[in-house]
Design a protein around this motif. Structure first.
Motif, mmCIF file in Angstrom:
data_model
loop_
_atom_site.group_PDB
_atom_site.id
_atom_site.type_symbol
_atom_site.label_atom_id
_atom_site.label_comp_id
_atom_site.label_asym_id
_atom_site.label_seq_id
_atom_site.Cartn_x
_atom_site.Cartn_y
_atom_site.Cartn_z
ATOM 1 N N LEU A 1 9.530 -2.898 -4.109
ATOM 2 C CA LEU A 1 10.175 -1.849 -4.909
ATOM 3 C C LEU A 1 10.510 -2.369 -6.310
ATOM 4 O O LEU A 1 10.300 -1.658 -7.302
ATOM 5 C CB LEU A 1 11.452 -1.359 -4.217
ATOM 6 N N THR A 2 11.005 -3.587 -6.398
ATOM 7 C CA THR A 2 11.317 -4.181 -7.696
ATOM 8 C C THR A 2 10.047 -4.348 -8.529
ATOM 9 O O THR A 2 10.045 -4.076 -9.732
ATOM 10 C CB THR A 2 12.020 -5.538 -7.509
ATOM 11 N N GLU A 3 8.980 -4.791 -7.898
ATOM 12 C CA GLU A 3 7.704 -4.925 -8.607
ATOM 13 C C GLU A 3 7.229 -3.591 -9.154
ATOM 14 O O GLU A 3 6.735 -3.518 -10.281
ATOM 15 C CB GLU A 3 6.650 -5.526 -7.680
ATOM 16 N N LEU A 4 7.363 -2.522 -8.354
ATOM 17 C CA LEU A 4 6.930 -1.208 -8.802
ATOM 18 C C LEU A 4 7.763 -0.715 -9.975
ATOM 19 O O LEU A 4 7.234 -0.084 -10.891
ATOM 20 C CB LEU A 4 7.006 -0.196 -7.647
ATOM 21 N N ARG A 5 9.056 -0.985 -9.943
ATOM 22 C CA ARG A 5 9.950 -0.545 -11.024
ATOM 23 C C ARG A 5 9.688 -1.297 -12.325
ATOM 24 O O ARG A 5 9.925 -0.783 -13.397
ATOM 25 C CB ARG A 5 11.399 -0.715 -10.614
ATOM 26 N N ASN A 6 9.210 -2.539 -12.228
ATOM 27 C CA ASN A 6 9.002 -3.356 -13.404
ATOM 28 C C ASN A 6 7.600 -3.240 -13.990
ATOM 29 O O ASN A 6 7.270 -3.949 -14.926
ATOM 30 C CB ASN A 6 9.308 -4.825 -13.093
ATOM 31 N N LYS A 7 6.784 -2.367 -13.447
ATOM 32 C CA LYS A 7 5.430 -2.193 -13.978
ATOM 33 C C LYS A 7 5.436 -1.289 -15.175
ATOM 34 O O LYS A 7 6.229 -0.448 -15.384
ATOM 35 C CB LYS A 7 4.490 -1.626 -12.917
ATOM 36 N N ALA B 1 14.068 -10.772 11.749
ATOM 37 C CA ALA B 1 12.846 -10.085 11.338
ATOM 38 C C ALA B 1 13.166 -8.870 10.469
ATOM 39 O O ALA B 1 12.478 -8.610 9.471
ATOM 40 C CB ALA B 1 12.041 -9.662 12.564
ATOM 41 N N ILE B 2 14.215 -8.147 10.824
ATOM 42 C CA ILE B 2 14.627 -6.975 10.051
ATOM 43 C C ILE B 2 15.068 -7.403 8.655
ATOM 44 O O ILE B 2 14.705 -6.794 7.652
ATOM 45 C CB ILE B 2 15.763 -6.199 10.760
ATOM 46 N N ARG B 3 15.885 -8.454 8.582
ATOM 47 C CA ARG B 3 16.360 -8.933 7.271
ATOM 48 C C ARG B 3 15.191 -9.330 6.380
ATOM 49 O O ARG B 3 15.183 -9.024 5.188
ATOM 50 C CB ARG B 3 17.294 -10.134 7.443
ATOM 51 N N ARG B 4 14.211 -9.985 6.949
ATOM 52 C CA ARG B 4 13.052 -10.406 6.160
ATOM 53 C C ARG B 4 12.215 -9.217 5.698
ATOM 54 O O ARG B 4 11.718 -9.198 4.578
ATOM 55 C CB ARG B 4 12.190 -11.374 6.963
ATOM 56 N N GLU B 5 12.069 -8.234 6.558
ATOM 57 C CA GLU B 5 11.298 -7.060 6.169
ATOM 58 C C GLU B 5 12.029 -6.265 5.091
ATOM 59 O O GLU B 5 11.400 -5.744 4.171
ATOM 60 C CB GLU B 5 10.988 -6.177 7.374
ATOM 61 N N VAL B 6 13.352 -6.195 5.169
ATOM 62 C CA VAL B 6 14.136 -5.541 4.119
ATOM 63 C C VAL B 6 13.888 -6.265 2.788
ATOM 64 O O VAL B 6 13.691 -5.631 1.749
ATOM 65 C CB VAL B 6 15.647 -5.526 4.473
ATOM 66 N N ALA B 7 13.875 -7.572 2.820
ATOM 67 C CA ALA B 7 13.628 -8.354 1.607
ATOM 68 C C ALA B 7 12.234 -8.079 1.052
ATOM 69 O O ALA B 7 12.055 -7.943 -0.165
ATOM 70 C CB ALA B 7 13.804 -9.840 1.894
ATOM 71 N N ARG B 8 11.245 -7.979 1.929
ATOM 72 C CA ARG B 8 9.879 -7.685 1.479
ATOM 73 C C ARG B 8 9.804 -6.320 0.803
ATOM 74 O O ARG B 8 9.197 -6.163 -0.258
ATOM 75 C CB ARG B 8 8.915 -7.728 2.660
ATOM 76 N N VAL B 9 10.419 -5.322 1.426
ATOM 77 C CA VAL B 9 10.396 -3.969 0.869
ATOM 78 C C VAL B 9 11.115 -3.949 -0.477
ATOM 79 O O VAL B 9 10.625 -3.358 -1.446
ATOM 80 C CB VAL B 9 11.016 -2.952 1.853
ATOM 81 N N ASN B 10 12.256 -4.616 -0.560
ATOM 82 C CA ASN B 10 12.987 -4.672 -1.826
ATOM 83 C C ASN B 10 12.178 -5.370 -2.913
ATOM 84 O O ASN B 10 12.205 -4.961 -4.074
ATOM 85 C CB ASN B 10 14.336 -5.374 -1.651
ATOM 86 N N THR B 11 11.452 -6.414 -2.553
ATOM 87 C CA THR B 11 10.616 -7.117 -3.510
ATOM 88 C C THR B 11 9.536 -6.205 -4.073
ATOM 89 O O THR B 11 9.324 -6.147 -5.285
ATOM 90 C CB THR B 11 9.966 -8.350 -2.846
ATOM 91 N N GLU C 1 0.812 -1.218 0.000
ATOM 92 C CA GLU C 1 0.000 0.000 0.000
ATOM 93 C C GLU C 1 0.845 1.268 0.000
ATOM 94 O O GLU C 1 0.340 2.341 -0.283
ATOM 95 C CB GLU C 1 -0.922 0.006 1.219
ATOM 96 N N LEU C 2 2.141 1.153 0.295
ATOM 97 C CA LEU C 2 3.009 2.318 0.384
ATOM 98 C C LEU C 2 3.469 2.773 -1.001
ATOM 99 O O LEU C 2 3.557 1.975 -1.932
ATOM 100 C CB LEU C 2 4.232 1.993 1.242
ATOM 101 N N THR C 3 3.793 4.069 -1.105
ATOM 102 C CA THR C 3 4.329 4.608 -2.347
ATOM 103 C C THR C 3 5.818 4.275 -2.435
ATOM 104 O O THR C 3 6.426 3.851 -1.451
ATOM 105 C CB THR C 3 4.149 6.134 -2.413
ATOM 106 N N ALA C 4 6.399 4.512 -3.605
ATOM 107 C CA ALA C 4 7.824 4.227 -3.802
ATOM 108 C C ALA C 4 8.682 5.059 -2.854
ATOM 109 O O ALA C 4 9.682 4.567 -2.314
ATOM 110 C CB ALA C 4 8.207 4.490 -5.255
ATOM 111 N N GLU C 5 8.302 6.315 -2.636
ATOM 112 C CA GLU C 5 9.065 7.178 -1.731
ATOM 113 C C GLU C 5 8.993 6.666 -0.299
ATOM 114 O O GLU C 5 9.985 6.666 0.433
ATOM 115 C CB GLU C 5 8.561 8.624 -1.792
ATOM 116 N N GLU C 6 7.798 6.250 0.103
ATOM 117 C CA GLU C 6 7.622 5.713 1.457
ATOM 118 C C GLU C 6 8.412 4.411 1.632
ATOM 119 O O GLU C 6 8.986 4.157 2.692
ATOM 120 C CB GLU C 6 6.144 5.470 1.751
ATOM 121 N N LEU C 7 8.436 3.598 0.570
ATOM 122 C CA LEU C 7 9.190 2.349 0.631
ATOM 123 C C LEU C 7 10.689 2.618 0.769
ATOM 124 O O LEU C 7 11.377 1.952 1.535
ATOM 125 C CB LEU C 7 8.918 1.500 -0.615
ATOM 126 N N SER C 8 11.172 3.594 0.030
ATOM 127 C CA SER C 8 12.596 3.946 0.119
ATOM 128 C C SER C 8 12.940 4.445 1.518
ATOM 129 O O SER C 8 13.986 4.087 2.074
ATOM 130 C CB SER C 8 12.937 5.014 -0.914
#
Length: 65
Positions: free
Chosen positions: A59-65, A47-57, A10-17
């Motif tokens: 972000l990648t999805e948003l960039r590839n749209k 937990a932090i490592r997993r959340e970083v992975a989720r956010v990166n995933t 639900e977050l925007t790209a800026e919020e994700l960054s």
């Protein structure tokens, strides 16, 4: 607390960054605490490592749209 993937999407790209920067800073702090023997909740690192992975995933999805 770990954020669910639905909440992350639900977050925007800026919020994700911004969230990614916060998580990486927290991970650094936790690693320093672990190195000095002050870290009590070692599960938080995982937990932090997993959340970083989720956010990166997302972000990648948003960039590839």
């Amino acid at each position: 607390m770990a954020t669910k993937i639905s909440e992350i999407r639900e977050l925007t790209a800026e919020e994700l960054s911004a969230r990614l920067r916060e998580l990486k800073q927290e991970a650094l702090t936790l690693r320093l605490q672990q190195a000095t023997g002050q870290l009590e909740n070692t599960a938080r690192l995982k937990a932090i490592r997993r959340e970083v992975a989720r956010v990166n995933t997302v972000l990648t999805e948003l960039r590839n749209k």
